[in-house]
Design a protein around this motif. Sequence first.
Motif, PDB file in Angstrom:
ATOM      1  N   SER A 183       0.843  -1.194   0.000  1.00 49.14           N
ATOM      2  CA  SER A 183       0.000   0.000   0.000  1.00 49.14           C
ATOM      3  C   SER A 183       0.873   1.236   0.000  1.00 49.14           C
ATOM      4  O   SER A 183       2.051   1.187   0.357  1.00 49.14           O
ATOM      5  CB  SER A 183      -0.932   0.009   1.224  1.00 49.14           C
ATOM      6  OG  SER A 183      -0.166   0.071   2.424  1.00 49.14           O
ATOM      7  N   ALA A 185       0.944   5.355   1.250  1.00 54.09           N
ATOM      8  CA  ALA A 185       0.342   6.277   2.201  1.00 54.09           C
ATOM      9  C   ALA A 185       0.940   7.662   2.017  1.00 54.09           C
ATOM     10  O   ALA A 185       2.154   7.799   1.821  1.00 54.09           O
ATOM     11  CB  ALA A 185       0.548   5.799   3.633  1.00 54.09           C
ATOM     12  N   ARG A 210      -4.118  11.463   6.816  1.00 50.85           N
ATOM     13  CA  ARG A 210      -3.404  10.315   6.279  1.00 50.85           C
ATOM     14  C   ARG A 210      -4.273   9.668   5.198  1.00 50.85           C
ATOM     15  O   ARG A 210      -5.410   9.275   5.458  1.00 50.85           O
ATOM     16  CB  ARG A 210      -3.082   9.301   7.363  1.00 50.85           C
ATOM     17  CG  ARG A 210      -2.238   8.111   6.885  1.00 50.85           C
ATOM     18  CD  ARG A 210      -1.873   7.233   8.070  1.00 50.85           C
ATOM     19  NE  ARG A 210      -0.930   6.194   7.684  1.00 50.85           N
ATOM     20  CZ  ARG A 210      -1.265   4.980   7.236  1.00 50.85           C
ATOM     21  NH1 ARG A 210      -2.555   4.648   7.105  1.00 50.85           N
ATOM     22  NH2 ARG A 210      -0.331   4.098   6.922  1.00 50.85           N
ATOM     23  N   GLN A 212      -4.393   6.525   2.624  1.00 53.74           N
ATOM     24  CA  GLN A 212      -3.783   5.227   2.335  1.00 53.74           C
ATOM     25  C   GLN A 212      -4.473   4.594   1.145  1.00 53.74           C
ATOM     26  O   GLN A 212      -5.707   4.542   1.086  1.00 53.74           O
ATOM     27  CB  GLN A 212      -3.880   4.310   3.554  1.00 53.74           C
ATOM     28  CG  GLN A 212      -3.163   2.976   3.363  1.00 53.74           C
ATOM     29  CD  GLN A 212      -3.127   2.161   4.646  1.00 53.74           C
ATOM     30  OE1 GLN A 212      -3.658   2.591   5.677  1.00 53.74           O
ATOM     31  NE2 GLN A 212      -2.493   1.002   4.585  1.00 53.74           N
TER      32      GLN A 212
END
Length: 362
Positions: A183, A185, A210, A212
């Motif tokens: 992933s 971020a 944040r 993601q």
Amino acid sequence: MLFDSSFRKELGRSFGATLVVLITVVMTVMLIRTLGQASVGRVNPSEVLLVMGLTVLGHLPTILTLSLFVTITLVLTRMYASSEMVIWFACGQGLGAFVRPLLRFAWPVLLAVAALALLAWPWSNQQIQDLRERFQGRGDIERVAPGRFIESAGGQRVFFIDKDSAEADSGTNIFIAASEGGSEAVISAERGHLVTLGEGRALQLDQGFRLQTNDATGAMRVSEFAEYSNRINAQIIPAMRDDAPRLQSSLALLRSGSPPYLAELSWRLGLLLAAVNCVLIALAVTRVNPRVGRSAGLVFSLFAFATYYNLIGLGQGWIEQGRVGAWAFMLGLHGGIALAAGAWMAWRQRNWHVRANREAQA
């Protein structure tokens, strides 16, 4: 004796002035290049002068050879223009008589070129490589710099901190882009400061967001936080061993015998052989044509020098690719140029004697 001493004194004065000019030009160019490398994070800004000095040291064989070539060309051009060469020829001193005083003047320079090419060149390259690896392998804490996007030592994160305070461990307008665990971020925060977290250190962010994104599904998740801690790697990553031929000693290159190593060795030996041949080339081809001016000799010297060194570089590539043998190429290039310079001097010497005999008979 008078001929040798006066000739070598003039060569010495001209060589000193030419060397100072060329070193100044090269140092200026290398300083600009090193500052550019420091601006993109490849060189430690506090070590710019050291890297520049080591780089100039590695290029000194070329600088000395070019200075010697230009010096001989300028001195002989002046002697032709002021008819001094005619006087020497009339006294029975041909072009061959200039070889001995030229070599007596040039041997310290040739010895310095040999030492720099065979010893100082790999040493300076190794020192520059060590400085760069040490700077590139520092921990994430040392890598973070205000006002710049900095990649982490592991290459998995990119940091940006807009520092507007005098404190060394805090900043504002923080941006972090990280890629790990399948992933990606993106983290942004208004403020942040370094804190101790267990046995390591972390960057604690205040008031931020944040984002993601899952690489496989493309799913996105947005989170808002009041406090968020991001661990920072403080360990220095050990540098990988580099076996590049330019970093190896000349003896190691000779013992290896592989094409890339022999290609590098041919370059180093070529610097010395080119310096010797440049002395002969300058003596053989230098003359003054009143129709084109005295600067024509200098232009030709620069052109011949650039062509010669391009041929050495071209041969280095051929040897590395295995298209030609190292010793066969060096013998063909440097030996052929030495023979051509000697034949040219003999041809000019013969023409001078023929012309002198005709004038005497007339």
